[in-house]
Structure formats: C-alpha cells, structure tokens
Design a protein around this motif. Structure first.
Motif, PDB file in Angstrom:
ATOM      1  N   ARG A  79      31.072 -61.381  36.187  1.00 45.79           N
ATOM      2  CA  ARG A  79      29.650 -61.062  36.099  1.00 45.79           C
ATOM      3  C   ARG A  79      29.311 -60.616  34.679  1.00 45.79           C
ATOM      4  N   ILE A  80      28.038 -60.722  34.369  1.00 42.80           N
ATOM      5  CA  ILE A  80      27.526 -60.307  33.059  1.00 42.80           C
ATOM      6  C   ILE A  80      26.744 -59.019  33.251  1.00 42.80           C
ATOM      7  N   LEU A  81      27.070 -58.017  32.463  1.00 44.64           N
ATOM      8  CA  LEU A  81      26.432 -56.716  32.579  1.00 44.64           C
ATOM      9  C   LEU A  81      25.846 -56.292  31.238  1.00 44.64           C
ATOM     10  N   MET A  82      24.928 -55.347  31.306  1.00 47.72           N
ATOM     11  CA  MET A  82      24.285 -54.806  30.111  1.00 47.72           C
ATOM     12  C   MET A  82      24.620 -53.328  29.977  1.00 47.72           C
ATOM     13  N   ALA A  83      25.047 -52.920  28.793  1.00 47.95           N
ATOM     14  CA  ALA A  83      25.344 -51.517  28.524  1.00 47.95           C
ATOM     15  C   ALA A  83      24.398 -50.972  27.469  1.00 47.95           C
ATOM     16  N   ASN A  84      24.012 -49.719  27.634  1.00 52.77           N
ATOM     17  CA  ASN A  84      23.217 -48.992  26.652  1.00 52.77           C
ATOM     18  C   ASN A  84      23.707 -47.552  26.602  1.00 52.77           C
ATOM     19  N   LEU A  85      23.407 -46.887  25.519  1.00 54.36           N
ATOM     20  CA  LEU A  85      23.719 -45.472  25.414  1.00 54.36           C
ATOM     21  C   LEU A  85      22.899 -44.707  26.439  1.00 54.36           C
ATOM     22  N   GLY A  86      23.586 -43.924  27.291  1.00 54.63           N
ATOM     23  CA  GLY A  86      22.910 -43.136  28.312  1.00 54.63           C
ATOM     24  C   GLY A  86      22.755 -41.693  27.894  1.00 54.63           C
ATOM     25  N   LYS A  87      22.595 -40.819  28.867  1.00 52.73           N
ATOM     26  CA  LYS A  87      22.392 -39.404  28.596  1.00 52.73           C
ATOM     27  C   LYS A  87      23.723 -38.699  28.358  1.00 52.73           C
ATOM     28  N   ASN A  88      23.676 -37.686  27.498  1.00 55.44           N
ATOM     29  CA  ASN A  88      24.834 -36.812  27.273  1.00 55.44           C
ATOM     30  C   ASN A  88      26.088 -37.579  26.879  1.00 55.44           C
ATOM     31  N   SER A  89      25.916 -38.528  25.951  1.00 53.55           N
ATOM     32  CA  SER A  89      27.044 -39.299  25.409  1.00 53.55           C
ATOM     33  C   SER A  89      27.821 -40.037  26.498  1.00 53.55           C
ATOM     34  N   THR A  90      27.090 -40.652  27.390  1.00 53.85           N
ATOM     35  CA  THR A  90      27.682 -41.511  28.407  1.00 53.85           C
ATOM     36  C   THR A  90      27.057 -42.893  28.290  1.00 53.85           C
ATOM     37  N   THR A  91      27.577 -43.821  29.058  1.00 58.28           N
ATOM     38  CA  THR A  91      27.131 -45.208  28.969  1.00 58.28           C
ATOM     39  C   THR A  91      26.381 -45.616  30.234  1.00 58.28           C
ATOM     40  N   LYS A  92      25.217 -46.192  30.055  1.00 58.46           N
ATOM     41  CA  LYS A  92      24.421 -46.713  31.166  1.00 58.46           C
ATOM     42  C   LYS A  92      24.722 -48.201  31.315  1.00 58.46           C
ATOM     43  N   ILE A  93      25.136 -48.619  32.512  1.00 58.42           N
ATOM     44  CA  ILE A  93      25.525 -50.005  32.747  1.00 58.42           C
ATOM     45  C   ILE A  93      24.723 -50.563  33.923  1.00 58.42           C
ATOM     46  N   GLU A  94      24.181 -51.761  33.745  1.00 54.37           N
ATOM     47  CA  GLU A  94      23.400 -52.405  34.794  1.00 54.37           C
ATOM     48  C   GLU A  94      23.516 -53.917  34.663  1.00 54.37           C
ATOM     49  N   PRO A  95      23.237 -54.665  35.728  1.00 56.29           N
ATOM     50  CA  PRO A  95      23.293 -56.128  35.648  1.00 56.29           C
ATOM     51  C   PRO A  95      22.210 -56.669  34.720  1.00 56.29           C
ATOM     52  N   VAL A  96      22.485 -57.788  34.087  1.00 55.95           N
ATOM     53  CA  VAL A  96      21.434 -58.443  33.310  1.00 55.95           C
ATOM     54  C   VAL A  96      20.497 -59.159  34.273  1.00 55.95           C
TER      55      VAL A  96
END
Length: 317
Positions: free
Chosen positions: A283-300
């Motif tokens: 699968r293809i996923l999208m990552a972005n910088l999340g809160k408190n130096s964590t990573t936000k990951i969600e499907p494209v």
C-alpha cells in the motif's frame, strides 16, 4: 513467518509490488531489493532516479547507489557513475569485493563496462528539456538552481530472516559535477543488520549525512525501540539540533523495518512511502510531521494519486 519491504516515495510502488511477490514466494531479500530499485531506475518518468534522472549543471546524469547485505554487513556503493542503466546492480556487485567496494566517477563507470552491465545514455529528451528550462529560469529570474533530490531507498526482509538495503538516485538537480549526497554513504543513506533491522533515507543529502540517521535508527531498534519509536527519536531531535546549531535543516525523511516486519517512518515534509509485510499487502501511505515530534501517517487518496500521475507525465514546456 515474518517478511516485508518498505521503500521511499510513491515511485517505489510498482517495484515494491514485485519485491513483495518475490518475498512471498521465498526469494531472497537481496534479489528482491535489487528488483525493487531496478524497476524505478528503468522508468523514464521518475525524474530523480535512473533513466531520465535529473542532470547536473553540465547536463550530465550522474548517479549514486548502494547495496548492503544485512547478514554479512557487506556493502557496495557507486557515486557519480554515468551511462549505466542500473547503478544499484553495480553497487550490489561491488558488495562482493572486500577491497575497492566503493567506486566513484570514471572508476565506477569503467567497472560497470568491464563487468557487462547495461550501458545507455541516461539523459532522455524529457530530462534534457527540464534541464534547459531550469537554465533559462536561473538566467531570467535569478532562481536557486537546486530543485529535486528524491532518492529511492528500500529495506527488505525475507522468510529466512535475511535483510537487505539499497538506494539509488540521480542526486540534486543542477548539482556541481561530482557532487555526492548521502545515498551511497553507509550509515547516512542506508544501513541494515539482519539481527536488528534496517533504515534508508531521502532528502537533502548534505543535511542527512550530518546525523548518520540510518545507523542511528538501527542502533535504537537494537536497544529495543520499535521502528516507529526509533525513527521519531532519531530524526526529530536531530532536525531541531540542526536548526539550532547549523541554522537550518533541509528535507529529511527516513523509512525503517525491523526483523519482525514492523516498520516506521519520520519526515519533516509531506512524504509518501510504500510498505508491505506478512500482515498487509502493498500500500501507499502519506507521512507528515505530527504533534510532539511524532509522525502522522494516513493512506493517500485517489485524488492525490490521480494528480501525481498527471504531474509526472505532463509535457515539459
């Protein structure tokens, strides 16, 4: 039985599908990661890797690539290699050499020619048109010449527990002749140890290599961190350190997988990646910088995928 693969960017999707099928059918991590990278290197519409890649300021496509065997820790790398369709395959061949396993420039190209690797002009008409347009923009608008530096980096884990890592890139668009980024550098662009896991990087090599981030992630996993914890704890504090002490930080993204098929990602930009393991198909996923130096990951989204296809095939005006 655990197996899996993870790779940087949407451009890895087709290659990762192939690698996943190979791993599922009991083929080796080394063969699978090479196949994954080869698929990207051969596709002319991926402008930052292989055939049709971004040329340097002189209009020459110079490629960097690396391969690492997680069982033996053997490594091979090439940098500023020219006219070779599959730079990563040359790197893998060099990993079998105890001495002279990292070749650059003419030496790397001569090795590829001598050992029968496929040679071709890597500068496609499309890539040349993009280079000419950038030259005109620099002259007319006084723009920064550097634009684009996405590396394909991948980790594989096979059913026997063996792991491998590989990278390939044409590097920074409009770079100086002979410039080398992090991608072929062990510990910065890649690192893998079958007893622990592996990591691979993409982004601005000059900043990534300041932190040896791939090695740092593997070491954190060795100390018991999950791949996601290791990515978050290695990448985000380093970016803040770089901003504080160097004054700025370029684009930095990393992917990781451990020897259980668990994975993680960290990034300071909008970053797509591809992943599969024994529990979930590719699968293809999208990552972005999340809160408190964590990573936000969600499907494209399908909308994003459609826009991507339109963008990479758009005419160069």
């Amino acid at each position: 039985m655990a197996f899996g693969t993870i790779a940087t960017w949407r451009m890895a999707a087709e290659g990762l599908d192939q690698a996943y099928k190979m791993l599922e059918s009991n083929q080796s991590a080394a063969d699978s990661v090479e196949k994954l990278i080869n698929e990207v290197e051969a596709y002319p519409y991926y402008k930052s890797v292989g055939y049709g890649g971004l040329p340097n300021e002189e209009g020459v496509v110079q490629m960097d690539a690396a391969f690492m065997n997680g069982d033996t820790l053997a490594q091979g790398s090439v940098a500023a290699i020219e006219n070779v369709l599959h730079a990563v395959s040359v790197a893998r061949s060099l990993s079998n050499e105890h001495f002279n396993s990292f070749r650059v420039g003419r030496g790397a190209t001569k090795y590829a020619m001598k050992h029968g690797f496929k040679m071709t002009n890597m500068l496609t008409d499309r890539a040349k048109a993009r280079w000419e347009r950038r030259l005109a923009e620099i002259r007319e608008k006084d723009l920064n010449p550097y634009d684009g530096h996405d590396t394909i980096g991948a980790i594989t884990l096979d059913k026997s527990g063996s792991m491998a890592a590989a990278t390939s890139t044409s590097g920074l668009f409009m770079k100086k002749d002979g410039r080398i980024g992090d991608s072929p550098l062990s510990g910065s662009g890649f690192y893998v140890d079958s007893e622990v896991g592996g990591a691979a990087a993409t982004g601005l090599g000059e900043d990534i290599m300041k932190g040896c981030l791939s090695y740092e992630i593997v070491k954190l996993m060795e100390r018991g961190k999950t791949p996601q914890q290791a990515c978050d704890e290695a990448v985000y504090p380093f970016i803040e350190k770089l901003k504080k002490r160097y004054g700025k930080a370029g684009e930095i993204s990393l992917v990781a997988m451990n020897n259980k098929g668990e994975w993680g990602v960290a990034t300071n930009v909008e970053f797509t990646f591809c992943v599969a393991n024994q529990n979930k198909e590719p699968r293809i996923l999208m990552a972005n910088l999340g809160k408190n130096s964590t990573t936000k990951i969600e499907p494209v989204t399908q909308e994003w995928l459609d826009a991507y296809e339109k963008r990479i095939h758009a005419p160069i005006n």
